[in-house]
Design a protein around this motif. Structure first.
Motif, short mmCIF file in Angstrom:
data_model
loop_
_atom_site.label_atom_id
_atom_site.label_comp_id
_atom_site.label_asym_id
_atom_site.label_seq_id
_atom_site.Cartn_x
_atom_site.Cartn_y
_atom_site.Cartn_z
N GLN A 164 0.84 -1.20 0.00
CA GLN A 164 0.00 0.00 0.00
C GLN A 164 0.88 1.25 0.00
OE1 GLN A 164 -3.42 -0.10 -0.28
NE2 GLN A 164 -2.92 -2.26 -0.65
N THR A 210 0.45 -0.26 -4.77
CA THR A 210 -0.87 0.21 -5.22
C THR A 210 -0.85 1.73 -5.16
OG1 THR A 210 -1.93 -1.78 -4.38
CG2 THR A 210 -3.34 0.16 -4.72
N LEU A 211 -1.34 2.37 -6.21
CA LEU A 211 -1.31 3.83 -6.29
C LEU A 211 -2.70 4.42 -6.10
CD1 LEU A 211 1.01 4.01 -9.43
CD2 LEU A 211 1.67 4.09 -7.02
N VAL A 212 -2.73 5.69 -5.75
CA VAL A 212 -3.98 6.42 -5.55
C VAL A 212 -3.94 7.69 -6.42
CG1 VAL A 212 -4.28 5.53 -3.20
CG2 VAL A 212 -3.03 7.67 -3.55
N PRO A 213 -5.10 8.30 -6.66
CA PRO A 213 -5.09 9.53 -7.44
C PRO A 213 -4.14 10.57 -6.83
CG PRO A 213 -7.33 8.73 -7.17
CD PRO A 213 -6.45 7.89 -6.28
N THR A 217 -3.82 11.15 -13.10
CA THR A 217 -2.73 10.18 -12.90
C THR A 217 -2.68 9.76 -11.44
OG1 THR A 217 -1.08 11.93 -12.62
CG2 THR A 217 -1.39 11.04 -14.86
N PHE A 218 -1.82 8.81 -11.17
CA PHE A 218 -1.73 8.20 -9.85
C PHE A 218 -0.34 8.36 -9.26
CE2 PHE A 218 -4.95 6.14 -12.37
CZ PHE A 218 -6.05 6.14 -11.52
N SER A 227 4.77 10.04 -8.81
CA SER A 227 3.62 10.77 -9.34
C SER A 227 3.58 10.65 -10.86
CB SER A 227 3.67 12.24 -8.91
OG SER A 227 4.85 12.86 -9.40
N LYS A 268 0.22 6.49 -15.00
CA LYS A 268 -1.07 6.27 -15.66
C LYS A 268 -1.77 5.00 -15.16
CE LYS A 268 0.18 8.83 -19.75
NZ LYS A 268 0.51 8.81 -21.16
N ASP A 269 -0.99 4.06 -14.63
CA ASP A 269 -1.54 2.80 -14.12
C ASP A 269 -1.83 2.91 -12.63
OD1 ASP A 269 -1.29 1.52 -16.65
OD2 ASP A 269 0.85 1.23 -16.24
N ARG A 270 -2.53 1.92 -12.10
CA ARG A 270 -2.91 1.93 -10.68
C ARG A 270 -1.89 1.24 -9.77
NH1 ARG A 270 -7.64 4.00 -8.79
NH2 ARG A 270 -9.09 4.59 -10.42
N SER A 271 -0.79 0.74 -10.36
CA SER A 271 0.28 0.17 -9.54
C SER A 271 1.59 0.29 -10.30
CB SER A 271 0.00 -1.30 -9.20
OG SER A 271 0.09 -2.11 -10.34
#
Length: 162
Positions: A46, A60-63, A81-82, A147, A150-153
């Motif tokens: 996380q 795992t990335l967040v906005p 982006t994330f 930062s 474009k992907d979520r991880s």
């Protein structure tokens, strides 16, 4: 004669492109075999994870607009982006090599300021590894800020340079 010259230029350009694609991971300025091994077994993590030197994680990335970065990213992330942050304890030697599996902007923050990178290498032709950046830091805690992803991880490896 013009057709022959144009055809020769096209053949040379295609050959150069093919050779660059074949370069794969050898296109990096330094070896990335350790990252390949670590990324293959990288556990999920996380945002805010603490990474030790010699480890990798699939973060795992967040906005990005939901992250409270210690310092604003040196390159403003695009909307939508994330990103994430991770913590690392810098060893007494003070040098870190941080490698990423995909496109991302990376800042390393120590003592509330972004530290300029000491070396950079990237290759679009290396499956699973996109960039590797080296930093000279002081021993102690540091924060990795990711930062513009474009992907979520994204997989992150923290190593001592070879």
């Amino acid at each position: 004669m013009k057709k022959v010259v144009i055809s020769l230029v096209a053949i040379l350009a295609a050959t150069s492109f093919a050779n660059a694609a074949d370069a794969g991971c050898a296109a990096f300025k330094w070896p990335v075999t350790r990252e390949q091994a670590l990324f293959a077994a990288a556990p999920g993590a996380q945002p805010g994870v603490s990474l030790a030197v010699g480890e990798a994680a699939d973060v795992t990335l967040v906005p990005v607009d939901t992250i409270s970065f210690t310092v604003p990213p040196q390159r403003a992330p695009a909307n939508g982006t994330f990103g994430a942050t991770a913590n690392v304890a810098v060893p007494p030697e003070g040098e870190l090599q941080i490698s990423l599996s995909g496109e991302a902007w990376i800042d390393v923050v120590q003592d509330d300021r972004a530290v300029k990178s000491a070396g950079y290498s990237a290759a679009k032709t290396c499956a699973g590894i996109r960039k590797s950046i080296r930093f000279k830091l002081s021993a102690g805690p540091a924060t990795i800020q990711l930062s513009g992803v474009k992907d979520r991880s994204i997989k992150v490896a923290v190593l001592a340079p070879e």
